[in-house]
Design a protein around this motif. Sequence first.
Motif, PDB file in Angstrom:
ATOM      1  N   SER A 206       8.948  -4.309   0.775  1.00 53.26           N
ATOM      2  CA  SER A 206       9.159  -2.999   0.154  1.00 53.26           C
ATOM      3  C   SER A 206       8.258  -2.784  -1.068  1.00 53.26           C
ATOM      4  O   SER A 206       8.701  -2.257  -2.090  1.00 53.26           O
ATOM      5  CB  SER A 206      10.616  -2.895  -0.290  1.00 53.26           C
ATOM      6  OG  SER A 206      11.144  -1.675   0.094  1.00 53.26           O
ATOM      7  N   VAL A 207       7.027  -3.227  -0.929  1.00 49.72           N
ATOM      8  CA  VAL A 207       6.078  -2.991  -2.029  1.00 49.72           C
ATOM      9  C   VAL A 207       4.811  -2.336  -1.484  1.00 49.72           C
ATOM     10  O   VAL A 207       4.536  -2.375  -0.286  1.00 49.72           O
ATOM     11  CB  VAL A 207       5.674  -4.303  -2.756  1.00 49.72           C
ATOM     12  CG1 VAL A 207       6.882  -4.961  -3.378  1.00 49.72           C
ATOM     13  CG2 VAL A 207       4.937  -5.231  -1.822  1.00 49.72           C
ATOM     14  N   PHE A 208       4.044  -1.782  -2.417  1.00 48.34           N
ATOM     15  CA  PHE A 208       2.725  -1.269  -2.055  1.00 48.34           C
ATOM     16  C   PHE A 208       1.809  -2.481  -1.958  1.00 48.34           C
ATOM     17  O   PHE A 208       1.680  -3.245  -2.921  1.00 48.34           O
ATOM     18  CB  PHE A 208       2.165  -0.348  -3.151  1.00 48.34           C
ATOM     19  CG  PHE A 208       2.886   0.965  -3.282  1.00 48.34           C
ATOM     20  CD1 PHE A 208       3.814   1.163  -4.301  1.00 48.34           C
ATOM     21  CD2 PHE A 208       2.630   2.016  -2.402  1.00 48.34           C
ATOM     22  CE1 PHE A 208       4.480   2.391  -4.433  1.00 48.34           C
ATOM     23  CE2 PHE A 208       3.284   3.235  -2.524  1.00 48.34           C
ATOM     24  CZ  PHE A 208       4.222   3.417  -3.546  1.00 48.34           C
ATOM     25  N   SER A 209       1.192  -2.689  -0.811  1.00 45.78           N
ATOM     26  CA  SER A 209       0.274  -3.820  -0.732  1.00 45.78           C
ATOM     27  C   SER A 209      -1.160  -3.393  -1.029  1.00 45.78           C
ATOM     28  O   SER A 209      -2.005  -4.220  -1.359  1.00 45.78           O
ATOM     29  CB  SER A 209       0.369  -4.506   0.631  1.00 45.78           C
ATOM     30  OG  SER A 209       0.110  -3.563   1.645  1.00 45.78           O
ATOM     31  N   SER A 238       8.887   2.794  -5.342  1.00 45.50           N
ATOM     32  CA  SER A 238       9.964   3.484  -6.047  1.00 45.50           C
ATOM     33  C   SER A 238       9.378   4.633  -6.840  1.00 45.50           C
ATOM     34  O   SER A 238       8.181   4.681  -7.096  1.00 45.50           O
ATOM     35  CB  SER A 238      10.635   2.506  -7.010  1.00 45.50           C
ATOM     36  OG  SER A 238       9.700   2.153  -8.016  1.00 45.50           O
ATOM     37  N   ASP A 239      10.256   5.519  -7.247  1.00 48.16           N
ATOM     38  CA  ASP A 239       9.815   6.646  -8.077  1.00 48.16           C
ATOM     39  C   ASP A 239       9.189   6.129  -9.363  1.00 48.16           C
ATOM     40  O   ASP A 239       8.234   6.705  -9.885  1.00 48.16           O
ATOM     41  CB  ASP A 239      11.004   7.553  -8.418  1.00 48.16           C
ATOM     42  CG  ASP A 239      11.363   8.459  -7.244  1.00 48.16           C
ATOM     43  OD1 ASP A 239      12.479   9.010  -7.227  1.00 48.16           O
ATOM     44  OD2 ASP A 239      10.520   8.603  -6.335  1.00 48.16           O
ATOM     45  N   ALA A 281       1.913  10.547   1.236  1.00 49.63           N
ATOM     46  CA  ALA A 281       1.453   9.431   2.066  1.00 49.63           C
ATOM     47  C   ALA A 281       2.653   8.613   2.561  1.00 49.63           C
ATOM     48  O   ALA A 281       2.673   8.162   3.705  1.00 49.63           O
ATOM     49  CB  ALA A 281       0.492   8.551   1.270  1.00 49.63           C
ATOM     50  N   LEU A 282       3.639   8.446   1.691  1.00 47.33           N
ATOM     51  CA  LEU A 282       4.847   7.721   2.103  1.00 47.33           C
ATOM     52  C   LEU A 282       5.582   8.502   3.193  1.00 47.33           C
ATOM     53  O   LEU A 282       6.103   7.926   4.143  1.00 47.33           O
ATOM     54  CB  LEU A 282       5.771   7.509   0.903  1.00 47.33           C
ATOM     55  CG  LEU A 282       5.307   6.430  -0.081  1.00 47.33           C
ATOM     56  CD1 LEU A 282       6.152   6.458  -1.349  1.00 47.33           C
ATOM     57  CD2 LEU A 282       5.368   5.044   0.570  1.00 47.33           C
ATOM     58  N   GLU A 283       5.596   9.806   3.061  1.00 46.88           N
ATOM     59  CA  GLU A 283       6.240  10.643   4.080  1.00 46.88           C
ATOM     60  C   GLU A 283       5.537  10.484   5.409  1.00 46.88           C
ATOM     61  O   GLU A 283       6.163  10.490   6.459  1.00 46.88           O
ATOM     62  CB  GLU A 283       6.167  12.106   3.674  1.00 46.88           C
ATOM     63  CG  GLU A 283       7.477  12.645   3.156  1.00 46.88           C
ATOM     64  CD  GLU A 283       7.347  14.108   2.742  1.00 46.88           C
ATOM     65  OE1 GLU A 283       7.587  14.387   1.562  1.00 46.88           O
ATOM     66  OE2 GLU A 283       6.999  14.922   3.611  1.00 46.88           O
TER      67      GLU A 283
END
Lengths: 289, 156, 755
Positions: A206-209, A238-239, A281-283
């Motif tokens: 659950s992180v940005f790699s 996360s926000d 991008a997450l969407e």
Amino acid sequence: MGKYILAQTLEEAFDALTKYRDKARVISGGTDLLLLIKGGKVKVDCIVDITNITDLNYIDYDNGLIRLGALVTHSEVEDSSIIKEKAVLLAEASRAVGSPQIRNRGTVVGNVANASRAADTPLALIALDAKAKVVSKKGQRIERVEDLFVGLGKTNLKNEELITELYFRGLKPEQGGSFVKLAKRRALAIAGVNVATVITVDRERSVFSNARIAVGCIVPKPQRAKRAEEALIGYPISDESIRNASQEAAGEVSPRTGIHGSAEYKREMTKVLVARTIKNALEWIKWEG
Amino acid sequence: MGKIRIRFRVNGQDAELAVDPMATLLEVLRRQLGLTGTKKGCDAGDCGACTVIMDGKAILSCLTPAMQAAGREIITVEGLSCNGELHPLQKAFIECGAVQCGFCTPGMLLSAKALLDQNPNPTREEVRMAISGNLCRCTGYKKVIDAVMLASERIG
Amino acid sequence: MHVVGKRIERVDALKKVMGKALFADDLRFEGMLYAKVLRSPVSYAKIKKVDASLAKELKGVRAVLTARDIPGENRIGILGDPFRDQPVLADEKVRYIGDPIAIVAADSAKIAEEALNLIKVEYGELRPVFDPVEAMRQDAPRVHEKGNLASLRKIRRGDVKEGFARSDVIIEGTYKTPFQEHAYLEPEAGIGKVDENGDITVWACTQFPSNVKKEVAKVLGLSLSKVRVIQTVTGGGFGGKLDISVHCHIALLASKTGKPVKLVYTRPESIMASTKRHPFIVKYKTGATKDGKLLAVEAEIIGDTGAYASYGPAVLTRAAVHATGPYSVPNVKVDAYAVYTNNSICGAMRGFGVTQVAIAHEAQMDKLAERLGMDPIEIRLNNALDVGSRTATGQLLSHSVGIKETLQQAHKAASEWKQDISRTVPTGRRGIGVGAMWYGIGNTGHPNPASVFLDLQDDGSITVLSACAEIGQGLDTVLAQIAAEELGTNIKDVKVISGDTGVAPECRGSSASGQTYIAGNALRQAAIQARETLFQQVAADLKVKPEDLYLDNQAICVSGDSERRISVVEAIKRCRSLGILTLGSGWSNPDTTPLEPETGQGNPYVTYSFATHLAQVEVDAETGESRILKLAAFNDVGKAINPIGVEAQLEGGLSMGLGQALMEELLIEKGAIKTPTLAQYLIPTSLDMPEDMSVSIVEEAEPSGPFGAKGVGEPASIPTTPAILSAIYDAVGARVTKLPATSERVFQALRRRPY
């Protein structure tokens, strides 16, 4: 009266470019160059027209790699199902260019070669880590698109060189991308601020790699918001992370007050748009968090 | 003299001209071919009044070198009617009240035609997008969109 | 009525859709030369020396003219003396960047352009002034000898001190509007030609052929009979083509060279050289009772008129007269200043000062409503003018006051809109806003007659001849309808030849939303004259009274005796057999009174149009961007002669109003225009306009108007801007008082909110 070479092959084009050196300019769509000539900003003795070199008109997708030929127009990118599926931010950027008539003629490669400050598509290309095939009579070199830009309106292309192709890897399942433009009206508009982002997520942790964020317009050449990227990579999705990253981005840019807005506003909008592109991008990858 | 002979088709007719290599398509259409229907509103690609169709696509003739017309098919507003019969778009523009000062009209018609030739049943949104590169100071665009929709119904 | 009030296809639409309409740049003459203008690159300077010798020697150059070559008077000015202060070619001084100094005619535009570069001008730069407030000070540089105050219009009614003393609530505000550009799609263009007698013909775009004729005659030192102006199809005007642009220059060059001379402005040249909308600073104070009844209005209006007067004094006068808004206010004090600076020349632009004050008076009403916890439309209704009201100039309104009807319709629409509370972006907030206005038809207390000739021909068809200008607004069609209606003719048999001073006498400019009313009345007179001639003869033949005759389906009938009828064509034949021609001439000038110099009291217009516009906006609270979701116009036009034409004007007005609210500002810094292209001066594209756009025509008939008509051109765009600003405030509580409400300004206003 100048010369106009309707090159039928790359060789012909190179011959003319070599002969006329800095008094020769390459034309494909012409939407940038003709304006520069009319405005007296550029004096040209020879126009080298490459639009008849039909080999240069392709959008190829092979094994995850997308290749765009020099003659691919913004319209073609905007409508391409490959680009819409695998590199959505580039389709969004192309769609944001000018107007339908301009998109019908302006090329993605042309946008890069002209290094216009407000250009939309170079940002998406940088976020996608695109590379350019820069070719001359003497041979070819591969250059990262972001490294091509050396200053306002300037690339490191030599007079005898042509970009024949741009290529980049399409977005993988764990990647999302977005392009956003803030402008004073909804068509035929030069951006006040524009941003393109590609993020890679590590779903398990659950992180940005990875993150690549390109900011345009308010800087002389398209710029990677590297501190913003660092504020994401390895951090939780996360926000808070998004807020930090966008804050960093705002701190990295040095906008100037101009007819498109004040420096303060552009800085604020950089923050807002960086956050938005990350969220978009997450969407895209349907991240439910 | 430095002029170059090029061949292309305009409104269904063959044309062969000696053009200044630095001339724009707009200049050649208006001056050399006397087709003054295509307008010069800004000469900088900002207004769309110079829109013509080249090989099926709407383009700005003020930013297109005349040389690039070589071997291509150009349609201007003069080429819309056929044997004195108005194109459905022209009829619809008149009926819907989409014409006021008329300066943007040729460009609008051609952007609309380029759309309908590719997409015969567009939504209003698609029409709105297709004319987004054609500025109009008179109409507010509504009746122009009404006209294009009406024409698409009649053609389809 | 068989044609007035019907949705008629425009009489000029066919040639326009075919691309056959001839705009000035489409015309070509044998042996034609091309002209270019040398314009001042500096804002304020003495002209020490002009050396055109090298330019004259350039191959292909046929003439180079400067101020000393002007045979007549080197001064123009649309308002006439004492405001005829603009040189055709600068003589002693240049006063703004763009001021013409020399003109060149050559074999090609390219050569003419090169010649410009060869003209050497020596300037003695002077200290310029760019701020109108600064320009009003004693120590400011003088743009003109007489000082920088071009005019001051005062309105005094009642006693504002007393009014404010009695007020329970007082609202103050300062509002600033920018320079704006007409941005008509057709850049200025024209051709001048001289004949063997030295008579000049000018073909050019213009809103005011008669004025062009007068100015060209004056500048060339010719009698009026030796000048003819033929208006070419004009690609929009919006007030920007009322003044002289290319006309005197081409006439001078044609006269000098003996050849036809064409001048076409580039777009940046058009933006630089033509007039702009006056930027206003409006300081406004409103006093009202706790029930929301207006007691007093005090306003100070400063308008920067730039280097030369153009319409400045008239714009500020109209602004002053309309400053209260369409409301009844017993105590009024307005001071409206037109000030010279070394900025671009400001003149007429759609709205003519009312656009700017409406932004102020409507924001004030909104603030008042908020302060008193009242509904914004209710409070407007409670104060709205009505039949029997007196205006700020003391005029008693005796008829045709439709403001309440427009407000009521807007109220109903607004309540329907309120039910929709969705949003398109997470950070979007929606709001609804209203804007109302009034607009006097025709020039403010000043003569502006129109004349029209009409010929009822042998076969019953009609030719209407006038010098009135069709500029896209639909005038030719309206005139054709009126003629057809009065004479019972099929509109297909009416031909309008307009914009030509060679076929008809003087006609007012197409301005002040007044052509339907004034030219329409002139035409009615002419038509009635022709009809009466016909009826006289028929009555005599049928041994009845002319009053007993009426027109029905191309025949003249006797009241109460339908058997007795004679076709119009037969009746005309009968007249012709007696050598009687059936023609008419008419001219009309509204019956107004000039304004008292100290108090502004008088009857400046015979009739007013009224309107209320509604806007729904979604503001992105993070960026300040406004997306307009819905626009609705409710306009009282008296009578819609051609409803589809009125709708078209209204929809176009909504787009101009939207542009002015959100994106239109001509940036001038130290006298230099920073936004000289259409990429930098932004007007709305199709994507900026909402899909949901509705227009509603209210008809409070004006008894003195043709078939009850008033006017719509400017009322179409004036209330839209305040409505949008009002909606933005309703959405996010950000009140933008310096226009336009760009996303940045909304963003800044959001930050300044107390909460």
